[in-house]
Structures are given as C-alpha cells and as structure tokens.
Design an enzyme around this catalytic site. Structure first.
Site, short mmCIF file in Angstrom:
data_model
loop_
_atom_site.label_atom_id
_atom_site.label_comp_id
_atom_site.label_asym_id
_atom_site.label_seq_id
_atom_site.Cartn_x
_atom_site.Cartn_y
_atom_site.Cartn_z
CD GLU A 98 12.51 1.17 119.46
OE1 GLU A 98 11.81 0.04 119.27
OE2 GLU A 98 12.37 1.73 120.63
CG ASP A 107 8.56 10.09 119.16
OD1 ASP A 107 8.86 11.44 118.43
OD2 ASP A 107 7.72 10.45 120.14
CG PHE A 148 0.49 8.20 120.26
CD1 PHE A 148 1.76 8.56 120.82
CD2 PHE A 148 -0.05 6.63 120.48
CE1 PHE A 148 1.90 7.95 121.58
CE2 PHE A 148 0.24 6.02 121.05
CZ PHE A 148 0.82 6.66 122.24
NE ARG A 191 2.37 -3.49 123.74
CZ ARG A 191 3.08 -2.96 123.89
NH1 ARG A 191 3.75 -2.17 123.12
NH2 ARG A 191 3.58 -2.67 124.91
#
Ligand code: XMP
Ligand code: MG
Length: 180
Positions: A98, A102, A152, A165
C-alpha cells in the site's frame, strides 16, 4: 521541482535505498515461500514496481481495488471490493502493498477480507505510515519505508485528484493547490 510542491520529503535516492532495504528484509523473511504481493490500486503501483524488483526470493503479484465503509476494525463486511484478486490465496503467504497507512481503515478491512480466504499469512508493507493520524482500524505496517506527519503528500504513486502520481519523489503539496 514541480511548481505545486512545497518541499520534497523523500528524493529518488532515499526512496531507492529504503525500498531496497525493505526488499531485502522481505527476501530474508520469505525465503522459499513465493509470497504474493497484493498491490492496492492505484497508489501502490510505483512502489510495487520497485519493490518487486528488490525482492529476490521469488514472488508473484496481484492487485485489488477496495473501498471501505464504517468501522473496518469490526468485521470484513465493511469493505467493498471493486476489483478482486485473480489469484486463489488459500495457503499462500500474502503481503499487502500500500502507498500510505493513514487511519488504517482501508487496510484493516482489506486484511480482514483476505484473512477470510484461508491464506497461510497476511502481512502489510506500506511505503508511508502517517504515525500521527487518528487510527480507525488496528492494521499495522509489518514493513514500511518511512513515517510521515499529518501533511498531504503526493508523488511516487500518490495523488491529489489523480495528479502528481508520476513525480519521481514524494513531496508536500502546496496549500494553494487544495484551496483553489
Ligand atoms: P486509510 O485512512 O484507510 O487511507 O488508511 C489510506 C488511503 O488514503 C489515501 N491517503 C492519501 N493519499 N496523500 C495521498 O495521496 C496523502 O497524504 C494521503 N493520506 C491518505 C490513500 O489513497 C491511501 O491509500
Ligand atoms: Mg491508496
């Protein structure tokens, strides 16, 4: 550096070193076992591509798309599998791959779902662990590359609204980008 990035947290060299180290640990722990690396789409793809090449004990790969609802710690009934595995994991050693742990809601649900399929074992390998986040599930990273704070982050597979990405590093997104 991309103009929307405030600062780089982990550059290409750091990522390469950290992934190689985790790959080495997995290779030692799973010698002779042919583990199945299960990437959670889409955030895990870049990490997966590098990790699988750092694992030299032999491995197979598969991918899942999952969405979790409610309290994932309670049962495996709270996860909706949008793309299931192609592989029968009965008796297999599974490693969930993963991008970021979070609240752990998603991975707790996915792990419970996979455990219901009678694998030999299920472990979690996360690129990043948001250690300061309030946890909604009890899934923990058995392997991880880096801890991050409550910011973030994007790049190396991680996105904001499907962007960034492709960045080869992990960086903190500028505040203006969210508030636009
Ligand atoms: P939970 O809370 O279930 O969520 O552990 C994990 C998923 O939330 C997304 N996520 C992020 N994505 N930058 C991202 O690009 C972040 O800082 C971030 N924090 C959480 C991600 O999809 C992850 O799989
Ligand atoms: Mg994700």
């Amino acid at each position: 550096m991309h103009k929307d990035i405030d600062r780089i947290l982990f550059g290409e060299d750091e990522l390469r070193t950290a992934v190689a180290e985790v790959g080495k640990r997995i290779s030692a722990d799973y010698a002779g076992k042919n583990p199945l690396l299960v990437g959670i789409l889409k955030g895990s793809v870049v990490f997966m591509a590098d990790l699988m090449r750092a694992v030299d004990c032999g491995c197979s790969i598969d991918f899942m798309v999952a969405k979790s609802y409610g309290n994932a710690a309670v049962s495996s009934g709270n996860v909706k599998i949008l793309k299931d595995l192609d592989t029968d994991i009965t008796g297999r050693d599974v490693i969930i791959v993963e991008d970021i742990l979070d609240t752990a809601r998603t991975l707790t649900a996915v792990k419970n779902y996979l455990l219901s399929k009678s694998p030999a074992s299920v472990k979690i390998c996360a690129l990043l662990d948001k250690v300061t986040a309030e946890k909604a599930g009890d899934a923990k990273a058995d392997y991880k590359c880096f801890d991050v704070g409550n910011e973030f982050v994007v790049g190396y597979g991680l996105d904001y609204a499907e962007r960034y990405r492709e960045l080869p590093y992990i960086g903190v997104l500028r505040h203006e980008v969210y508030s636009k």
